[in-house]
Design a protein around this motif. Structure first.
Motif, PDB file in Angstrom:
ATOM      1  N   ALA A 134      19.508   2.785 -18.825  1.00 31.49           N
ATOM      2  CA  ALA A 134      20.582   1.957 -18.266  1.00 31.49           C
ATOM      3  C   ALA A 134      21.682   2.785 -17.604  1.00 31.49           C
ATOM      4  CB  ALA A 134      21.176   1.061 -19.348  1.00 31.49           C
ATOM      5  N   TYR A 161      24.830  -6.760 -24.335  1.00 35.43           N
ATOM      6  CA  TYR A 161      23.781  -7.684 -23.913  1.00 35.43           C
ATOM      7  C   TYR A 161      22.396  -7.112 -24.182  1.00 35.43           C
ATOM      8  CZ  TYR A 161      20.670 -10.031 -20.560  1.00 35.43           C
ATOM      9  OH  TYR A 161      19.616 -10.671 -19.954  1.00 35.43           O
ATOM     10  N   ILE A 162      22.150  -5.894 -23.721  1.00 32.52           N
ATOM     11  CA  ILE A 162      20.808  -5.341 -23.910  1.00 32.52           C
ATOM     12  C   ILE A 162      20.554  -4.940 -25.360  1.00 32.52           C
ATOM     13  CG2 ILE A 162      20.563  -4.577 -21.523  1.00 32.52           C
ATOM     14  CD1 ILE A 162      21.226  -1.743 -22.435  1.00 32.52           C
ATOM     15  N   ASP A 221      25.996  -3.404 -22.230  1.00 30.20           N
ATOM     16  CA  ASP A 221      25.410  -2.679 -23.361  1.00 30.20           C
ATOM     17  C   ASP A 221      25.265  -3.585 -24.576  1.00 30.20           C
ATOM     18  OD1 ASP A 221      25.107   0.032 -22.256  1.00 30.20           O
ATOM     19  OD2 ASP A 221      27.282  -0.073 -22.061  1.00 30.20           O
ATOM     20  N   HIS A 224      14.155  -3.218 -16.184  1.00 28.94           N
ATOM     21  CA  HIS A 224      14.297  -3.675 -17.560  1.00 28.94           C
ATOM     22  C   HIS A 224      15.644  -4.358 -17.726  1.00 28.94           C
ATOM     23  CE1 HIS A 224      10.845  -1.259 -18.840  1.00 28.94           C
ATOM     24  NE2 HIS A 224      11.294  -0.382 -17.980  1.00 28.94           N
ATOM     25  N   VAL A 225      15.656  -5.603 -18.156  1.00 25.11           N
ATOM     26  CA  VAL A 225      16.919  -6.292 -18.341  1.00 25.11           C
ATOM     27  C   VAL A 225      17.388  -6.274 -19.779  1.00 25.11           C
ATOM     28  CG1 VAL A 225      16.766  -7.760 -16.322  1.00 25.11           C
ATOM     29  CG2 VAL A 225      15.676  -8.485 -18.401  1.00 25.11           C
ATOM     30  N   ARG A 226      16.502  -6.260 -20.715  1.00 25.02           N
ATOM     31  CA  ARG A 226      16.843  -5.989 -22.102  1.00 25.02           C
ATOM     32  C   ARG A 226      15.559  -5.734 -22.861  1.00 25.02           C
ATOM     33  NH1 ARG A 226      19.684 -10.339 -25.543  1.00 25.02           N
ATOM     34  NH2 ARG A 226      20.693 -11.265 -23.755  1.00 25.02           N
TER      35      ARG A 226
END
Length: 470
Positions: free
Chosen positions: A284, A241-242, A239, A7-9
């Motif tokens: 994360a 960013y997501i 953090d 999961h990237v975001r």
């Protein structure tokens, strides 16, 4: 091969890649030899403890009040009088100013009664340990796809089931805080300035039983680490960013680095350093809590390694004793894959602290198989007077040899070499073939990993220029 959901975001598409945990290093457990005089090290350790204690009003969470138990744990964490030397606190090795990791670049730290005893393994950061499950030989992987395997637990070999149990180990370790017994620690607590707070937290008769009081001390240190948000601040650029928040826009280099991180045919870091929805409600964390054998080079800077018969094989000992070090035991040589949060602030990497820069660590992953002569000793060869112009200078070995044989995996008994993980980028490809990552990939990956640094480890003002800004 096993798949990892990456999961990237929350609003972005997930990457799907192959996964057998290699990880970016079993990078980051006990409070070793040094390149500094012992007196300097002792002084710096005591100073780190004192500075951390003095700064605790700002270095630790100033907003959320701690419970009485956690407040006792906070006092213990910065209390150097709880050590045999009287000069080493938990904060000496786990400095809050360094993401609760060491403040120096020693492979292993010095402790003991005179602060001259070298540890056996590198000291990890204590950040982001709150979601770690107890060790299990068959732990479910948080990616929900990979097959169960060894995972969880605290220390490089997972031998402590809880933070409370882990906290008690350095107090009694002869190379660390060096107390003779649990009762020794309890006597110091009972005679200390916060003894009454200890009683209020655990009961008026808590000191009547030394074993119970020592267990309570571990619970206090655990409560401090769980309650104080400075141990899990989630304040990095990643953090933001997501969370789609201001300040969370990745630069072009950082975005490319994220792709390298996730690419199963490139860095493949996500295969072990998973950052999707994890165990115990975490997300994360940048680890799946697994164990891998990757055969890092033997570190001559650890005094114990001067004895050729001494070997550290992780889950099979010597500090862990429930997995027999016999041929056929697939766990031998495995060490825990740590979180990569704040990894760019680290100054020693892997369980034995063999590397001292993030770049060198990544280059080891990239060329362990394609240029093993850079990392392991060559036997029987003839050294060149000067290396060829294109011979890399970033390895542990900077002498180029003609002929001879590279003694690959020189810190792992031959009967366990079959346990080495062969997942990308350590996929066992032929020597002198093309490595998995390009120079640009490496530079971009480092840029991305810097986005995992928490706010308190970053410069006050972000750089306006440089490789990671373009």
């Amino acid at each position: 091969m096993r798949d990892v959901l990456f999961h990237v975001r929350a609003s972005a598409a997930a990457f799907l890649g192959a996964c057998v945990c290699v990880g970016l290093g079993t990078l980051l457990a006990a409070c070793g030899p040094s390149d500094k005089p012992d007196a300097d090290l002792a002084a710096s350790g005591a100073a780190a403890s004192a500075a951390s204690d003095a700064a605790s009003g700002t270095a630790l969470n100033p907003v959320t009040p701690l419970s009485p138990v956690a407040e006792v744990g906070r006092k213990m964490f910065f209390d150097a009088t709880l050590s045999g030397s009287g000069r080493m606190a938990c904060a000496t090795c786990h400095d809050p100013k360094n993401a609760y990791g060491p403040s120096n670049d020693l492979s292993v730290q010095l402790g003991g009664p005179e602060l001259k005893s070298a540890g056996l393994r590198a000291v990890p950061s204590l950040r982001y340990k709150d979601a770690t499950p107890p060790y299990a030989d068959l732990l479910d992987n948080p990616d929900g796809v990979s097959v169960p395997g060894p995972g969880g637990g605290f220390a490089w070999d997972g031998r402590a089931a809880t933070l409370a149990e882990q906290a008690g180990m350095p107090l009694l370790d002869p190379n660390e805080m060096a107390n003779a017994s649990a009762a020794d620690v309890v006597k110091k607590l009972q005679a200390g300035p916060y003894a009454e707070q200890f009683r209020q937290a655990f009961g008026a008769t808590i000191f009547d039983n030394a074993d119970q009081a020592f267990a309570a001390a571990g619970k206090a240190l655990q409560a401090f680490q769980l309650e104080d948000v400075s141990f899990h601040p989630y304040s990095s650029k990643f953090d933001l960013y997501i969370g789609n928040k201001i300040g969370g826009v990745l630069t072009a280099a950082e975005a490319r680095g994220l792709k390298v991180f996730a690419d199963p045919n490139g860095g493949n870091c996500a295969s072990c350093h998973y950052q999707g929805a994890g165990l115990n409600g975490s997300t994360a964390i940048f680890t799946d809590f697994s164990y891998e054998a990757i055969g890092v080079p033997r570190n001559a800077a650890i005094p114990a390694n001067a004895d050729a018969s001494y070997v550290d094989i992780g889950l099979c000992g010597p500090q862990r004793t429930d997995h027999a070090p016999v041929k056929g035991n697939t766990f031998c040589g495995m060490f825990k894959s740590p979180t990569l949060r704040n990894v760019a602030t680290r100054r020693s990497f892997f369980h034995n602290g063999i590397f001292h820069s993030l770049e060198q660590t990544i280059r080891f992953y990239n060329t362990r198989d394609t240029m093993p002569e850079l990392w392991y000793p060559t036997e029987g060869g003839t050294p060149k007077a000067a290396p060829d112009a294109d011979f890399p200078t970033y390895g542990l070995i900077t002498t180029q040899y003609v002929g001879g044989k590279v003694r690959k995996f020189d810190d792992l008994p031959k009967q366990f070499v079959g346990n080495i993980d062969t997942q990308m980028p350590l996929d066992g490809r032929a020597a002198h073939s093309k490595p998995p990552m390009s120079e640009q990939d490496i530079a971009d990956l480092i840029c991305f990993l810097n986005t995992l640094n928490d706010k308190d480890t970053q410069p006050a003002k972000a750089p306006a220029a440089g490789a990671c800004t373009s």
